[in-house]
Write an enzyme that holds these catalytic residues in place. Structure first.
Site, short mmCIF file in Angstrom:
data_model
loop_
_atom_site.label_atom_id
_atom_site.label_comp_id
_atom_site.label_asym_id
_atom_site.label_seq_id
_atom_site.Cartn_x
_atom_site.Cartn_y
_atom_site.Cartn_z
N ASP A 1 0.80 -1.22 0.00
CA ASP A 1 0.00 0.00 0.00
C ASP A 1 0.83 1.28 0.00
O ASP A 1 0.34 2.34 -0.37
CB ASP A 1 -0.96 -0.01 1.19
CG ASP A 1 -2.08 -1.02 1.00
OD1 ASP A 1 -2.48 -1.25 -0.17
OD2 ASP A 1 -2.55 -1.59 1.99
N TYR B 1 -10.04 -1.23 1.56
CA TYR B 1 -9.80 -1.33 3.00
C TYR B 1 -9.60 0.03 3.64
O TYR B 1 -9.05 0.96 3.02
CB TYR B 1 -8.58 -2.22 3.30
CG TYR B 1 -8.99 -3.60 3.75
CD1 TYR B 1 -9.49 -3.81 5.03
CD2 TYR B 1 -8.91 -4.69 2.89
CE1 TYR B 1 -9.90 -5.07 5.45
CE2 TYR B 1 -9.31 -5.96 3.30
CZ TYR B 1 -9.80 -6.13 4.58
OH TYR B 1 -10.21 -7.37 4.99
#
Length: 753
Positions: free
Chosen positions: A376, A461
């Protein structure tokens, strides 16, 4: 009127006057109770913390102007740059060298020059590459130097650059053109012409260095709901490695377990009845799987936390102070929250505490799901920390702070109110005891903590990043995972890779691994690593020689080298592991801080995997290394798109150097396995989905420092427990009148999308 009547009236009048006086006095005390009491000011030079401060928008603008005028090449705004252009990808703070900072903070030295780190993509030159420049001094830059080779040992190949929004836009346009070649198939399978389908990227992109081939997964998209739970079964592989967008190609198509060379081939196979089509109706907003729209009317308001006399913490510039704590805070647009110069009672405990990376690795029997290993940091953990919702993401009365960044644009952007700071009452005693023998008393202390929080939304998420500071001198770091699960189209033996959570939706299993850097400076910069654990020894009873007892004893060890201090995932690790300073406390023990990890991480990747070295930090639950300026981070934003030849390989940091009386860094991995289930719909809850670690004082003090807290409570059986002077809890009822004046609710988090 007789005398008796007059006396009665006089008595009543006096009683009324006394009652009024009592009311006025009580009201006066209540008002004084509610008066704002500014927190005690810590003895710190707030401006010193600016050495760690994130860049201001004005500084970012000056860096952009300097680069535009001094590199001798044409720069295109990254928001519209093609791969064949030169552009500024990002501008962030260049954190000064630790030696310079400490000389400035502790030794009276000069303030280090303020500098920026600029990342540029050079696509319009014979040797396309990524180059990093340090630019300074700020606020008016006058020099730049290329630090790419110094940091990485060579130029960064161009194919390793993160994908920009402009590149995604061009890919989406290509996919839409290709979908138009299968109109009949789309109409039957998905009640769609393709334009209303959401397109989700996967990563990494291929199987070897130099590849830039990405699987994209298609979903039904319904406004106002998460599309992640509505796959239509269609996935496409796009080759977007050429610098000329016109040469990008769709290489393969996957649908319901079958592979095709193109959407045209899929259309022909459909027309020849060679495709098993699963007809999926276009979902309606009120019935779509995973909708977060309210399903019941609002109820009675829940508890509200507030400070009767105002916040007990103080924020000045980029530093927050609270009951002996002092922390400089910031946000890296790539790796997320970063804290510096963490002090307790004037002594530095941690020089740097920063998030490094968040890995999400998936399993599936669909190509997109089975190949996904999101790193990420390459997407932007800090960049995508959006505005927090007052009263839900953080307490309504928390302090909210704006964060600024410059990425994929020549203009800075602001995520307003994207970091919150607040004092939290955990509704739990930090410590307490009720004495029922010899003497009767109660003593205790409420557990209140200072919290610094941000929340990053990374595609599906949401990660809640918490950094908490306790009155016991402990630091707690915790991450909660929420948001939507990712899913695949359910077909074949799909439930080998997760659970069915909808008519055609497979909630795909995945693991979360989070990595942190903790540069502890315990009682000074030079530390050693000590471990302690319990062992048993059989001994003869001293009072009964014919009997044996298994006596536990404390096994102490000082680790000498990095290889000893690299603890593999899921391998036994001493239960007490401490950074020890050079000096003892009053009881003769080294002043230390203990690292205590709470994690359920499993294997990150087999070491035989060709991409494992790019996430080799995941091998270890804890690794302690000597601190080096040339090892500032455990990973790189370039590892995502070339994990086969990682730009930074953490495993190389561990080279068996000595770690006794050295400047040491703890690299900590935490994580958990998530097998999605029905209760992950509409989306994942935070309950049970949190991991983290503590930094706890271990003989650092001579007693628990919270014993000096003004929040303590003590009363004995001989005291009047209802008297405010004897029991602080008896003073609370008047504060019930101190309801805060709440600011009106506003939200601007959608402005930068």
């Amino acid at each position: 009127m007789n005398v008796k009547t007059v006396l009665i009236l006089l008595i009543l009048a006096l009683a009324t006057i006394l009652a009024l006086v009592c009311v006025l006095l009580t009201r006066g005390r209540a008002l004084s109770t509610c008066q704002h009491q500014p927190p005690e000011q810590e003895d710190t030079n707030d401006s010193q913390s600016l050495v760690f401060a994130d860049l201001t928008p004005e500084e970012m603008v000056q860096v952009v102007r300097y680069l535009q005028g001094n590199l001798g090449v044409q720069l295109v705004d990254a928001s519209r740059a093609k791969p064949s252009d030169n552009c500024i990808a990002s501008v962030d703070l260049q954190v000064p060298a630790k030696a310079e900072v400490l000389q400035f903070l502790d030794g009276g030295g000069a303030r280090p020059p303020r500098e920026a780190l600029a990342v540029l993509y050079f696509g319009n030159q014979p040797d396309p590459n990524v180059t990093e420049y340090v630019v300074g001094p700020l606020p008016m830059p006058a020099y730049h130097r290329d630090v790419t080779v110094q940091k990485y040992g060579g130029k960064v190949p161009y194919h390793r650059r993160p994908v920009t929004n402009k590149e995604y836009t061009d890919i989406n346009a290509l996919i839409q053109r290709e979908l138009r070649k299968a109109p009949r198939f789309l109409a039957v399978c998905c009640e769609s012409n393709g334009t209303d389908l959401a397109i989700l990227t996967t990563a990494p992109r291929g199987f070897k260095s130099g590849d830039r081939l990405t699987w994209f997964v298609l979903f039904h998209s319904v406004a106002g709901t998460g599309y992640y739970l509505s796959p239509v079964g269609l996935e496409v592989l796009v080759d977007h490695g050429d610098l000329r967008v016109s040469r990008w190609q769709l290489r393969q198509v996957f649908y319901n377990g079958q592979y095709f060379a193109s959407t045209q081939d899929l259309e022909h196979a459909f027309e020849d009845n060679l495709v098993e089509v699963i007809r999926i109706e276009k979902p309606q907003a009120e019935a779509v799987l995973g909708s977060m729209r309210l399903q019941s009317p609002p109820g009675v308001p829940g508890p509200l936390q507030y400070e009767p006399q105002g916040p007990r913490y103080s924020i000045r510039l980029n530093r927050v102070t609270f009951q002996g704590w002092s922390i400089a805070f910031g946000m890296n647009p790539n790796s997320g929250p970063r804290l510096f110069d963490i002090r307790y009672r004037g002594e530095r405990i941690v020089y740097e505490l920063s998030l490094q990376e968040a890995l999400a690795l998936y399993g599936s029997n669909c190509p997109g799901g089975m190949s996904t290993r999101y790193l990420d940091g390459s997407f932007g953990i800090g960049r995508f920390a959006y505005e927090l919702v007052r009263g839900l993401d953080c307490p309504y009365t928390a302090t909210y702070v704006d964060r600024h960044y410059l990425a994929e644009s020549e203009t800075p952007k602001t995520n307003q109110n994207s970091l919150c700071i607040f004092e939290h009452d955990a509704a739990l005693p930090l410590r307490r005891h009720f004495s029922d023998s010899y003497s009767f008393y109660y003593g205790g202390l409420r557990k209140t903590v200072l919290v610094i929080r941000a929340v990053s939304t990374l595609i599906n998420y949401d990660y809640i990043w918490d950094f908490m500071f306790h009155s016991s001198g402990a630091v707690e770091v915790r991450v909660h995972a929420t948001g939507y699960i990712s899913s695949s189209f359910l077909h074949g033996q799909g439930t080998n890779y997760g659970n069915r959570v909808g008519p055609h939706t497979l909630g795909t299993m995945h693991l979360h691994h989070i990595h942190y850097k903790v540069d502890l400076d315990v009682d000074g910069q030079w530390n050693s690593l000590e471990t302690q654990d319990m062992k048993y020894e059989p001994v003869k009873d001293p009072w009964s020689a014919q009997n044996t007892i298994e006596r536990p004893y404390l096994h102490r060890e000082r680790l000498e080298r990095e290889d000893e201090a690299a603890f593999p995932l899921n391998a036994p690790m001493p239960r007490y592991l401490s950074f020890a300073g050079p000096n003892p406390n009053n009881w003769g023990h080294p002043r230390s801080y203990r690292v205590q990890i709470t994690s359920f991480a499993g294997e990150h990747l087999p070491t035989s995997s060709p991409m494992e070295r790019s996430i080799s930090w995941g091998r270890y639950q804890l690794a302690v290394t000597r601190r080096k300026e040339e090892e500032p981070t455990s990973t790189s934003i370039y590892n995502q798109n070339d994990p086969w030849t990682p730009t930074v390989a953490f495993a190389d940091f561990i080279d068996n150097e000595t770690i006794t009386n050295e400047d040491l860094v703890a690299w900590i991995s935490v994580g958990f396995l998530h097998v999605p289930h029905a209760e992950d719909v509409p989306n994942t809850v935070t309950v049970g989905n949190s991991v983290g670690f503590f930094l706890r004082p271990y003989n650092y003090f001579d007693k628990d420092p919270s014993a000096d807290s003004p929040d303590g409570v003590y009363f004995s059986s001989e005291q009047d427990t209802g008297a405010c002077g004897a029991n602080p809890l008896a003073c609370l009822p008047p504060t019930a009148a101190c309801a805060p004046h709440l600011p009106p609710f506003r939200y601007g988090g959608f402005l930068n999308l």
